[in-house]
Every structure is written in structure tokens, then in C-alpha cells.
Design a protein around this motif. Structure first.
Motif, mmCIF file in Angstrom:
data_model
loop_
_atom_site.group_PDB
_atom_site.id
_atom_site.type_symbol
_atom_site.label_atom_id
_atom_site.label_comp_id
_atom_site.label_asym_id
_atom_site.label_seq_id
_atom_site.Cartn_x
_atom_site.Cartn_y
_atom_site.Cartn_z
ATOM 1 N N ASP A 34 0.840 -1.196 0.000
ATOM 2 C CA ASP A 34 0.000 0.000 0.000
ATOM 3 C C ASP A 34 0.880 1.254 0.000
ATOM 4 O O ASP A 34 2.091 1.186 -0.130
ATOM 5 C CB ASP A 34 -0.948 -0.031 1.204
ATOM 6 N N VAL A 35 0.281 2.406 0.176
ATOM 7 C CA VAL A 35 0.959 3.682 -0.042
ATOM 8 C C VAL A 35 1.969 4.004 1.057
ATOM 9 O O VAL A 35 1.865 3.548 2.191
ATOM 10 C CB VAL A 35 -0.055 4.830 -0.165
ATOM 11 N N ASN A 36 2.957 4.817 0.678
ATOM 12 C CA ASN A 36 3.947 5.383 1.610
ATOM 13 C C ASN A 36 4.785 4.317 2.318
ATOM 14 O O ASN A 36 5.218 4.515 3.450
ATOM 15 C CB ASN A 36 3.269 6.278 2.651
ATOM 16 N N VAL A 37 5.013 3.214 1.639
ATOM 17 C CA VAL A 37 5.915 2.189 2.166
ATOM 18 C C VAL A 37 7.319 2.476 1.633
ATOM 19 O O VAL A 37 7.496 2.747 0.446
ATOM 20 C CB VAL A 37 5.450 0.779 1.757
ATOM 21 N N VAL A 38 8.306 2.414 2.528
ATOM 22 C CA VAL A 38 9.702 2.623 2.154
ATOM 23 C C VAL A 38 10.476 1.343 2.431
ATOM 24 O O VAL A 38 10.468 0.838 3.562
ATOM 25 C CB VAL A 38 10.325 3.792 2.939
ATOM 26 N N LEU A 39 11.125 0.814 1.407
ATOM 27 C CA LEU A 39 11.953 -0.381 1.540
ATOM 28 C C LEU A 39 13.409 0.032 1.371
ATOM 29 O O LEU A 39 13.751 0.731 0.410
ATOM 30 C CB LEU A 39 11.575 -1.419 0.486
ATOM 31 N N GLU A 40 14.264 -0.399 2.274
ATOM 32 C CA GLU A 40 15.663 -0.007 2.230
ATOM 33 C C GLU A 40 16.556 -1.233 2.347
ATOM 34 O O GLU A 40 16.204 -2.217 3.007
ATOM 35 C CB GLU A 40 15.978 0.968 3.374
ATOM 36 N N GLY A 41 17.729 -1.155 1.707
ATOM 37 C CA GLY A 41 18.675 -2.267 1.783
ATOM 38 C C GLY A 41 18.185 -3.459 0.984
ATOM 39 O O GLY A 41 17.587 -3.320 -0.086
ATOM 40 N N ASP A 42 18.420 -4.664 1.508
ATOM 41 C CA ASP A 42 18.002 -5.896 0.841
ATOM 42 C C ASP A 42 16.734 -6.423 1.506
ATOM 43 O O ASP A 42 16.756 -6.825 2.674
ATOM 44 C CB ASP A 42 19.107 -6.954 0.920
ATOM 45 N N VAL A 43 15.650 -6.421 0.755
ATOM 46 C CA VAL A 43 14.356 -6.871 1.268
ATOM 47 C C VAL A 43 13.825 -7.967 0.357
ATOM 48 O O VAL A 43 13.809 -7.813 -0.871
ATOM 49 C CB VAL A 43 13.342 -5.709 1.341
#
Length: 451
Positions: free
Chosen positions: A272-281
Motif C-alpha cells: 500500500d501507499v507510503n511504504v519505504v523499503l531499504e537495503g536488501d528486502v
């Protein structure tokens, strides 16, 4: 392929950034501007030279890469002068590819096309057609052949109407480049040595300038201020989002999604909206992530539900887990299959066994928790004594009553029952009720009272 040298110009101060650090160390997605360029250059070229000036020591220190050849430009006398600084280290029998440390989105496929043209003509130029070319050097053609590049401040009224502009990126036979650079002068309005002047020199010696016109202008857009940086960030994220959706990821609003690293995912996942993924996911199959979550360096299993406003970093989330809302999973945590981590629960450096529940308002740190454990509201593990961290161990099937403090190091036995409001400072036995408060008439045999 012929030996290719990348010469990356990164000596500018970038005063319009209004920042203490050099412009090329500004971050786009998960890398610095220069880091993006280096990724493409190192994949294609056998040697990489970076010309630094302002903040050069900062730039060198940031990358700490022994494969990079650092070249100093003490005075910024123009692009031609910058390239000259690298030439003593480059053999004539090679290709020199000139790149810019503040042009981060250049694609390797584009650079491959450009360098391939050098073998035909000796000089290859990358250009782009802009609706508004103001500020850029114009490509001057005659009979469709490039004749010269004229900078904005030196262009005539007719030349200013040209929409094909120079990107600054070029690939040149190194021997030719050395010869042309030695003939540059600073007879222009800026008093600088323009690299672009070598195009007219090449034409004057009978060379045909090979041309590659890039289709996506963002690929060759430079960054001079924070507005341009934000514009390219959105272009980068939009491109990533499109690729992910084509691969099957459901993004509720791709304009409100950021991936600042590497993402892999299975089938039927939704973000959904405004999700931030950082690095290795990595995300398994049939997993849902609700709005406003931040997930960093985490492996998420199948059939997981992550509710709004949750923060997860450096963790492993097992299949069927239910996380949030407002949950925080801190580094080195392993959340087992079918575990529930509820609202306002914080887990740090802990292993939570299969089927366990921590439903409300709890802190669990430095803990090894078994399977099917139930943690009541307001429970905390007191893992820090002011000097050292200590471990709490909770056996399978234990039930920890609300508002309990487990003072580590402590072991809670299998199927143990801890009375609500207790402060447990000693190990609690298996299959028994343990509490720390005054005895009550309803207490039964088998109770161990810490008082």
C-alpha cells in the motif's frame, strides 16, 4: 572489446546544493550520485578514473575502493582541463569514456552503444533532444553530420533555437583525445577549456562524429540543486515501480512507493501507499504490507500481514506472521511462523517461536521465546542493568500475565504461568504459577511466591 577507461568528472563544488559535503556525495535512492555512475562505469570499463577537486578527501574516504584511480584537479578550469588531469595515466591504444559524477541515471546499455561507435569514427557523442534546451550546449549539424557544439553563452540567436543538446558524455579514441586536448584554448566567454571544442577539431581533421541520441532525458539529467535531486529521485522510483508491477507486484499507488535498495518478491504480494523499503528486502508469496511502513534489510515469508506504521529492520519474519499496527521489530530479531506482534510492541535481538503472541504494548529484548507463548499487555523484559545486556528465556506454552517485568537473566519454564503485575527476578519453574505479590485466599497448591 577494446580497452575502455572511464573518466568521471567529479571536481565541482556544487554550491547550489547549499551543503557542506560535495555534490557527488548527495544521495539518490540508496547510493550517492557518484556511486550510481561508478556502478555503471565499473561494469563496463577496465579502469575507472575519478577527477576530484572540492572535498576530494571526503569523496575518497567515502568510497575506500582500491580499484578507483583518483585524480586531483586543484583548479577548476573547465571540463577539458579536468579530462587532461587523467590523460597521463591512460594508454593511447584504448577508448576514453567521459562521464559526470552528478549524472546518476545513465544506463549501461547506452554506454555500450556509445563506446561501440568509437571503433567506426574515433569520436562518439551522446546527445538528447529537449523541449526546452536553455542552458545547454547546442549540437550543430550540417547534412545531418555533427560539426560542432556551441555553448549557450556563445551561441547565436539561430543556434539557440536548436533543441538537440550535448549531454557531455562522449567516448573518444584515447590517442586522438590526447592530441585534441593539447590544442584546447580558453578563448571563450567563460575563460575555460571546453571539452566540447574537441568536436570541431575532430571535424576539422576529417573525422565523422558518431552520434547516439538518448530517448529518456532523465538518463542524462544532471543534478545541481535539491530540486533537481528530488526530481530525479521520483523518476528513479517511478521506473523501479513500473518494473516491479510488470513482474507482478501490486502497488496501490506507485507514485507513493520508495525502494532504496534491492527487492525480491513472490506472487500475489500487495504494498500500500507510503511504504519505504531499504537495503536488501525479500518478500514471499501472498504477503500484504499496509500503509506507512518502513522495512530495512529484512526477509519476509509467505502469507504475512504487516499492518500500518510498522518499522522492521535487519529481521526475519516467518510465514503467516501478523505484525502491527505500530510495531517495531529491531535488528537481529527472528519472528517465527504464525507469530502475532501487535500494536505498540517492540522486539529487539530476540527469537520468537512459532505461534507465540505479543499482542499489546510490550518490550521484548535479548530474549529466546519458545512456541505458543502468550505475552500479556504491558510486559517488558528488563534486559539492561546499566552496564550489560542479559538474556531472558521463555519456554514453550508459557503465559506471562499483563504488566509483568522479567528481570534478566531469568528463565521462565515450559507452560509456566506468571501472575499479572509480577516482577520476576528468579527462574520460574515449568508447569507452575509464579508471581510476586501478597498471597491471596484463592491461591492453590503448587504456587511459588517470590516474596
Amino acid at each position: 572489446m577494446e580497452h575502455i577507461n572511464a573518466i568521471i568528472l567529479a571536481a565541482g563544488k556544487g554550491s547550489r546544493m547549499n551543503a557542506a559535503k560535495p555534490k557527488v556525495l548527495q544521495v539518490l535512492s540508496d547510493k550517492t550520485l557518484l556511486g550510481h555512475v561508478l556502478t555503471q562505469a565499473q561494469a563496463l570499463c577496465s579502469q575507472v578514473f575519478v577527477v576530484v577537486g572540492f572535498g576530494g578527501d571526503q569523496v575518497r574516504h567515502f568510497f575506500k575502493d582500491d580499484s578507483i584511480h583518483w585524480v586531483g584537479q586543484a583548479e577548476q578550469l573547465g571540463t577539458g582541463h579536468a579530462v587532461q588531469q587523467a590523460m597521463p595515466h591512460i594508454d593511447d591504444d584504448s577508448i576514453s569514456l567521459v562521464l559526470y559524477g552528478d549524472v546518476p541515471l545513465i544506463e549501461q546499455s547506452t554506454l555500450e552503444k556509445l563506446t561501440a561507435q568509437v571503433q567506426k569514427s574515433g569520436v562518439a557523442l551522446l546527445s538528447v533532444i529537449l523541449e526546452n534546451p536553455t542552458g545547454y550546449g547546442r549540437i550543430i549539424r550540417q547534412n545531418n553530420q555533427i560539426q560542432a557544439i556551441v555553448e549557450q553563452k556563445d551561441a547565436s540567436i539561430e543556434q539557440l533555437k536548436i533543441c538537440e543538446v550535448n549531454t557531455g558524455v562522449m567516448a573518444v579514441d584515447s590517442g586522438l583525445l590526447r592530441s585534441y586536448l593539447s590544442k584546447l584554448d580558453s578563448n571563450n566567454t567563460q575563460g575555460e577549456f571546453y571539452l566540447t571544442d574537441i568536436i570541431a577539431m575532430a571535424v576539422g581533421t576529417g573525422k565523422t562524429i558518431a552520434s547516439v541520441i538518448v530517448e529518456n532525458e532523465c538518463e542524462v539529467a544532471g543534478v545541481n540543486d535539491k530540486i533537481q535531486l528530488a526530481t530525479l529521485e521520483r523518476a528513479f522510483q517511478k521506473n523501479q515501480a513500473s518494473q516491479f508491477m510488470q513482474q507482478g507486484l501490486m502497488l496501490r499507488d506507485p507514485a507513493r512507493f520508495d525502494c532504496r535498495g534491492n527487492l525480491s518478491f513472490g506472487q500475489d504480494c500487495e504494498i500500500d501507499v507510503n511504504v519505504v523499503l531499504e537495503g536488501d528486502v525479500s518478500i514471499g508469496n501472498n504477503t500484504t504490507i499496509a500503509p506507512n511502513c518502513i522495512i530495512r534489510n529484512t526477509k519476509i515469508g509467505d502469507n504475512v500481514v504487516i499492518l500500518p506504521n510498522s518499522l522492521i529492520e535487519d529481521a526475519v519474519i516467518g510465514d503467516g506472521a501478523f505484525i502491527g499496527p505500530f510495531a517495531r521489530i529491531r535488528p537481529e530479531s527472528k519472528i517465527g511462523n504464525n507469530v502475532k506482534i501487535g500494536n505498540f510492541v517492540e522486539v529487539k535481538k530476540s527469537t520468537i517461536g512459532k505461534g507465540s503472541k505479543i499482542s499489546h504494548l510490550s518490550y521484548v529484548g535479548d530474549t529466546v521465546m519458545g512456541e505458543e507463548v502468550n505475552i500479556g499487555a504491558g510486559v517488558i523484559t528488563c534486559n539492561y542493568d546499566g552496564v550489560n545486556k542479559h538474556q531472558t528465556t521463555i519456554g514453550d506454552g508459557a503465559f506471562i500475565g499483563s504488566d509483568t517485568q522479567l528481570v534478566a537473566p531469568v528463565v521462565i519454564g515450559k507452560n509456566a504461568l506468571i501472575g499479572a503485575g509480577s516482577t520476576i527476578t528468579k527462574n520460574a519453574p515449568d508447569n507452575a504459577l509464579t508471581l510476586s505479590r501478597a498471597k491471596q485466599s484463592s491461591l492453590k497448591k503448587g504456587i511459588k511466591n517470590h516474596d
